[in-house]
Design a protein around this motif. Structure first.
Motif, PDB file in Angstrom:
ATOM      1  N   HIS A   1       0.800  -1.222   0.000  1.00 25.19           N
ATOM      2  CA  HIS A   1       0.000   0.000   0.000  1.00 25.19           C
ATOM      3  C   HIS A   1       0.835   1.274   0.000  1.00 25.19           C
ATOM      4  N   THR A   2       2.142   1.160   0.238  1.00 24.42           N
ATOM      5  CA  THR A   2       3.001   2.342   0.214  1.00 24.42           C
ATOM      6  C   THR A   2       4.447   1.913   0.041  1.00 24.42           C
ATOM      7  N   ARG A   3       5.363   2.861   0.074  1.00 24.41           N
ATOM      8  CA  ARG A   3       6.770   2.570  -0.132  1.00 24.41           C
ATOM      9  C   ARG A   3       7.453   2.162   1.170  1.00 24.41           C
TER      10      ARG A   3
ATOM     11  N   VAL B   1      -0.170  -8.911  -1.158  1.00 19.90           N
ATOM     12  CA  VAL B   1      -0.160  -7.497  -0.790  1.00 19.90           C
ATOM     13  C   VAL B   1       0.426  -7.329   0.607  1.00 19.90           C
ATOM     14  N   VAL B   2       1.523  -6.573   0.682  1.00 15.56           N
ATOM     15  CA  VAL B   2       2.193  -6.291   1.949  1.00 15.56           C
ATOM     16  C   VAL B   2       1.518  -5.077   2.594  1.00 15.56           C
ATOM     17  N   LEU B   3       1.201  -5.187   3.895  1.00 11.14           N
ATOM     18  CA  LEU B   3       0.506  -4.131   4.619  1.00 11.14           C
ATOM     19  C   LEU B   3       1.237  -3.806   5.918  1.00 11.14           C
ATOM     20  N   ASP B   4       1.343  -2.520   6.213  1.00  9.26           N
ATOM     21  CA  ASP B   4       1.962  -2.064   7.455  1.00  9.26           C
ATOM     22  C   ASP B   4       1.043  -1.032   8.086  1.00  9.26           C
TER      23      ASP B   4
ATOM     24  N   SER C   1       1.289   0.763  10.547  1.00 12.24           N
ATOM     25  CA  SER C   1       1.930   1.971  11.073  1.00 12.24           C
ATOM     26  C   SER C   1       2.158   3.016   9.981  1.00 12.24           C
ATOM     27  N   ALA C   2       1.968   2.631   8.721  1.00 11.08           N
ATOM     28  CA  ALA C   2       2.140   3.559   7.595  1.00 11.08           C
ATOM     29  C   ALA C   2       0.760   3.946   7.085  1.00 11.08           C
ATOM     30  N   ARG C   3       0.414   5.227   7.206  1.00 11.32           N
ATOM     31  CA  ARG C   3      -0.950   5.669   6.923  1.00 11.32           C
ATOM     32  C   ARG C   3      -1.247   5.858   5.438  1.00 11.32           C
ATOM     33  N   ASP C   4      -0.232   6.048   4.640  1.00  9.03           N
ATOM     34  CA  ASP C   4      -0.452   6.262   3.214  1.00  9.03           C
ATOM     35  C   ASP C   4      -1.008   4.994   2.568  1.00  9.03           C
ATOM     36  N   PHE C   5      -1.923   5.166   1.614  1.00  2.19           N
ATOM     37  CA  PHE C   5      -2.451   4.020   0.869  1.00  2.19           C
ATOM     38  C   PHE C   5      -2.518   4.421  -0.597  1.00  2.19           C
ATOM     39  N   LYS C   6      -1.587   3.906  -1.393  1.00  3.57           N
ATOM     40  CA  LYS C   6      -1.472   4.305  -2.791  1.00  3.57           C
ATOM     41  C   LYS C   6      -2.740   3.961  -3.579  1.00  3.57           C
ATOM     42  N   THR C   7      -3.037   4.815  -4.545  1.00  3.62           N
ATOM     43  CA  THR C   7      -4.197   4.587  -5.396  1.00  3.62           C
ATOM     44  C   THR C   7      -4.122   3.245  -6.107  1.00  3.62           C
ATOM     45  N   SER C   8      -2.932   2.893  -6.595  1.00  7.89           N
ATOM     46  CA  SER C   8      -2.780   1.627  -7.318  1.00  7.89           C
ATOM     47  C   SER C   8      -3.034   0.431  -6.411  1.00  7.89           C
ATOM     48  N   ALA C   9      -2.612   0.535  -5.149  1.00  4.40           N
ATOM     49  CA  ALA C   9      -2.830  -0.563  -4.207  1.00  4.40           C
ATOM     50  C   ALA C   9      -4.316  -0.716  -3.902  1.00  4.40           C
ATOM     51  N   LEU C  10      -5.002   0.396  -3.721  1.00  4.41           N
ATOM     52  CA  LEU C  10      -6.440   0.353  -3.446  1.00  4.41           C
ATOM     53  C   LEU C  10      -7.209  -0.198  -4.644  1.00  4.41           C
TER      54      LEU C  10
ATOM     55  N   ALA D   1      -6.382   1.838  10.637  1.00  3.68           N
ATOM     56  CA  ALA D   1      -5.222   2.678  10.308  1.00  3.68           C
ATOM     57  C   ALA D   1      -5.472   3.487   9.048  1.00  3.68           C
ATOM     58  N   TRP D   2      -6.445   3.070   8.253  1.00  2.00           N
ATOM     59  CA  TRP D   2      -6.743   3.754   6.992  1.00  2.00           C
ATOM     60  C   TRP D   2      -8.213   4.163   6.967  1.00  2.00           C
ATOM     61  N   PRO D   3      -8.558   5.260   7.639  1.00  2.13           N
ATOM     62  CA  PRO D   3      -9.950   5.721   7.712  1.00  2.13           C
ATOM     63  C   PRO D   3     -10.540   5.901   6.311  1.00  2.13           C
ATOM     64  N   GLY D   4     -11.764   5.470   6.178  1.00  2.00           N
ATOM     65  CA  GLY D   4     -12.441   5.600   4.896  1.00  2.00           C
ATOM     66  C   GLY D   4     -12.267   4.413   3.980  1.00  2.00           C
ATOM     67  N   LEU D   5     -11.339   3.523   4.328  1.00  4.06           N
ATOM     68  CA  LEU D   5     -11.120   2.332   3.528  1.00  4.06           C
ATOM     69  C   LEU D   5     -12.112   1.247   3.946  1.00  4.06           C
ATOM     70  N   ASP D   6     -12.735   0.602   2.999  1.00  5.50           N
ATOM     71  CA  ASP D   6     -13.705  -0.452   3.275  1.00  5.50           C
ATOM     72  C   ASP D   6     -12.997  -1.642   3.913  1.00  5.50           C
ATOM     73  N   SER D   7     -13.284  -1.894   5.182  1.00  4.51           N
ATOM     74  CA  SER D   7     -12.616  -2.993   5.889  1.00  4.51           C
ATOM     75  C   SER D   7     -12.975  -4.350   5.300  1.00  4.51           C
ATOM     76  N   GLY D   8     -14.069  -4.410   4.538  1.00  2.00           N
ATOM     77  CA  GLY D   8     -14.456  -5.664   3.914  1.00  2.00           C
ATOM     78  C   GLY D   8     -13.440  -6.165   2.903  1.00  2.00           C
ATOM     79  N   LEU D   9     -12.587  -5.250   2.410  1.00  5.27           N
ATOM     80  CA  LEU D   9     -11.560  -5.648   1.454  1.00  5.27           C
ATOM     81  C   LEU D   9     -10.519  -6.572   2.076  1.00  5.27           C
TER      82      LEU D   9
END
Length: 223
Positions: free
Chosen positions: A9-11, A130-133, A135-144, A164-172
């Motif tokens: 989801h980020t670098r 998909v690697v997820l962290d 503690s890193a709040r950024d979520f790239k458009t391509s990852a989403l 950690a990612w407000p607004g992201l559908d937890s169902g994913l």
């Protein structure tokens, strides 16, 4: 060509470590590993430096790594045991133009692992990790964009915390296999077995690096 794609989801969250871990543990597959780097507006794909090139001028550069002792991610792939390591540097939004050259470069390879999210727009791999962290709040458009296609989720050093990612559908994140990743264990035996099965290989033929299986069996690992 059997393809594994490792995204995130980020670098700087450990994607390259996961790649290297898989390559090392399953090195009997003679991997070709690919790093895809997309540069933003005004940054040249030739050297990653600012430039004023026209939009279509040297839109991408595809190179093959030769140095297993270097500092680049592609060097780490070779050091982990990859047979080949390629680096595709491309302008943002022009991956499609570069894809034919990459496809041609991989034409003779049986097992390929690619570090990218955006490549999902051009091919469907045997497995997408998909690697997820959290503690890193950024979520790239391509990852989403491609998260729903993930075959498994790899949280770094912790469980997955969707909050950690407000607004992201937890169902994913639901109903997907989860394999934890740590700095000392970037590719667990469970993850390697999962990838092996997704590649359509027989359980009986699986030999992980460092196992007590015979050298002969490692040499006869199916391609």
């Amino acid at each position: 060509m059997n393809t594994v794609v490792v995204g995130g989801h980020t670098r700087n969250i450990g994607k390259t470590s996961v790649m290297a871990g898989l390559i090392h543990a399953l090195r009997c597959l003679d991997w070709t590993a690919v790093k895809i780097t997309q540069y933003g507006h005004g940054i040249c794909s030739r050297d990653g430096e600012p430039c004023g090139c026209a939009p279509t001028e040297h839109a991408f550069v595809l190179s093959e790594e030769q140095d297993a002792r270097g500092r680049w991610d592609t060097c780490r792939y070779l050091a982990a045991g990859a047979r080949r390591a390629l680096w595709l540097r491309v302008r943002q939004g022009q991956l499609e133009e570069a894809f034919p050259a990459l496809r041609e470069a991989l034409a003779s390879d049986d097992h390929v692992v690619i570090e990218s999210n955006s490549i999902l727009g051009l091919l469907r791999p045997a497995v997408y990790l998909v690697v997820l962290d959290s503690s890193a709040r950024d979520f790239k458009t391509s990852a989403l964009r491609y998260l729903a296609l993930a075959d498994a989720l790899l949280p770094i050093e912790s469980r997955i915390d969707a909050a950690a990612w407000p607004g992201l559908d937890s169902g994913l994140f639901r109903d997907k296999p989860v394999f934890s990743v740590t700095s000392s264990r970037p590719a667990s035996g469970e993850l390697c077995r999962f990838v092996w099965k997704k590649l359509g290989l027989r359980d009986a033929d699986l030999v992980l690096a460092g196992s007590t299986s015979t050298t002969k069996k490692e040499r006869t690992c199916p391609r």
